[in-house]
Design a protein around this motif. Structure first.
Motif, PDB file in Angstrom:
ATOM      1  N   LEU A  54       0.797  -1.223   0.000  1.00 21.90           N
ATOM      2  CA  LEU A  54       0.000   0.000   0.000  1.00 21.90           C
ATOM      3  C   LEU A  54       0.835   1.281   0.000  1.00 21.90           C
ATOM      4  N   TYR A  55       1.797   1.359   0.923  1.00 19.75           N
ATOM      5  CA  TYR A  55       2.519   2.627   1.057  1.00 19.75           C
ATOM      6  C   TYR A  55       3.374   2.961  -0.163  1.00 19.75           C
ATOM      7  N   PRO A  56       4.115   2.006  -0.703  1.00 15.48           N
ATOM      8  CA  PRO A  56       4.841   2.319  -1.945  1.00 15.48           C
ATOM      9  C   PRO A  56       3.895   2.740  -3.071  1.00 15.48           C
ATOM     10  N   LEU A  57       2.732   2.095  -3.130  1.00 18.62           N
ATOM     11  CA  LEU A  57       1.760   2.421  -4.177  1.00 18.62           C
ATOM     12  C   LEU A  57       1.244   3.849  -4.005  1.00 18.62           C
ATOM     13  N   LEU A  58       0.921   4.216  -2.770  1.00 18.89           N
ATOM     14  CA  LEU A  58       0.452   5.579  -2.509  1.00 18.89           C
ATOM     15  C   LEU A  58       1.532   6.607  -2.857  1.00 18.89           C
ATOM     16  N   ASN A  59       2.781   6.250  -2.580  1.00 17.43           N
ATOM     17  CA  ASN A  59       3.879   7.153  -2.940  1.00 17.43           C
ATOM     18  C   ASN A  59       4.023   7.307  -4.451  1.00 17.43           C
ATOM     19  N   ARG A  60       3.786   6.200  -5.160  1.00 19.01           N
ATOM     20  CA  ARG A  60       3.807   6.290  -6.631  1.00 19.01           C
ATOM     21  C   ARG A  60       2.706   7.211  -7.133  1.00 19.01           C
ATOM     22  N   LEU A  61       1.522   7.069  -6.561  1.00 22.96           N
ATOM     23  CA  LEU A  61       0.393   7.918  -6.962  1.00 22.96           C
ATOM     24  C   LEU A  61       0.714   9.386  -6.703  1.00 22.96           C
ATOM     25  N   LYS A  62       1.403   9.639  -5.594  1.00 20.48           N
ATOM     26  CA  LYS A  62       1.776  11.015  -5.277  1.00 20.48           C
ATOM     27  C   LYS A  62       2.835  11.527  -6.247  1.00 20.48           C
ATOM     28  N   ARG A  63       3.811  10.702  -6.486  1.00 17.43           N
ATOM     29  CA  ARG A  63       4.891  11.072  -7.407  1.00 17.43           C
ATOM     30  C   ARG A  63       4.330  11.445  -8.790  1.00 17.43           C
ATOM     31  N   ASP A  64       3.294  10.714  -9.214  1.00 18.73           N
ATOM     32  CA  ASP A  64       2.696  10.954 -10.528  1.00 18.73           C
ATOM     33  C   ASP A  64       1.636  12.050 -10.500  1.00 18.73           C
ATOM     34  N   GLY A  65       1.398  12.622  -9.338  1.00 20.76           N
ATOM     35  CA  GLY A  65       0.478  13.751  -9.242  1.00 20.76           C
ATOM     36  C   GLY A  65      -0.997  13.373  -9.214  1.00 20.76           C
TER      37      GLY A  65
END
Lengths: 114, 114
Positions: A54-65
DNA sequence: GCATAGTACATTGTATTGCTATGTATATGG
DNA sequence: CCATATACATAGCAATACAATGTACTATGC
């Protein structure tokens, strides 16, 4: 090897990408923090999301805006990082819905034919 | 980065695992060889399966006992390797259908709520 | 007080797998 | 002959779900 074992290996693969879709769907209903999100997803879809997923995925979503984050501290309890969907996230979600709908109808056709 | 770019990266992930399901669905209708399978999948689902994706995947299905293969040579043309679904493959397919159906109804609920 | 369980976020390493690129071989149309 | 299509196959890369592990705070029961 039995079919149960095969399904066990297949399900995680099946979920790939789907998780992003499910998270954006949930975020569309309002901001939420990671831990609560995991519980909600399990409740809604019976999918148990590991925290290491979950957390890496949420960080990816943030990174991609697709999402923004905001820490919220209360008088009691651990600070929570709230995730909020962005305009880009909503745009992306709309397109994902289309892909999902099209794929579902294709598969339904194949199931029908059999 | 625009949402199109994001979707472009998402779709392959979304397909992961789904491809196995689609292939077994198609094989349920009768034996078929690799090249024809790729064309059929594109026709039925608009998914363009790269050959570098398809053949390794078919070999995995064979390794796991979900399909068997048989070479067929004709008087003209290149020999074709036909793939046929096994009992284990049919068993697995039934379970995949359940997972698919459950997931679909969960997602439908989330789409409704928004 | 203190142990146990729960809440909350995060990272590292591994295995799986779709895809690009590339290769082999046969057949066919211009 | 040479381009295109048919047909199968592999090597290497990139993405990602997950297990394992770690940090830190809170709540509850004894």
């Amino acid at each position: 090897m039995g079919s149960d074992k095969i399904i066990e290996r297949w399900v995680p693969q099946f979920r790939k990408g789907l998780l992003e879709f499910i998270i954006l769907l949930k975020l569309q209903q309002g901001a939420i923090y990671g831990y609560e999100l995991a519980i909600e997803i399990k409740k809604l879809t019976s999918i148990e999301v590991a925290e290491g997923t979950l957390y890496p995925l949420l960080n990816r979503l943030k990174r991609d805006g697709l999402v923004t984050t905001e820490w919220q501290t209360a008088e009691v309890g651990t600070p929570r990082k709230y995730y909020k969907i962005t305009t880009l996230g909503l745009e992306t979600l709309t397109k994902m819905k289309t892909v999902w709908t099209n794929t579902h109808s294709s598969i339904l056709n194949m199931v029908m034919q059999s």
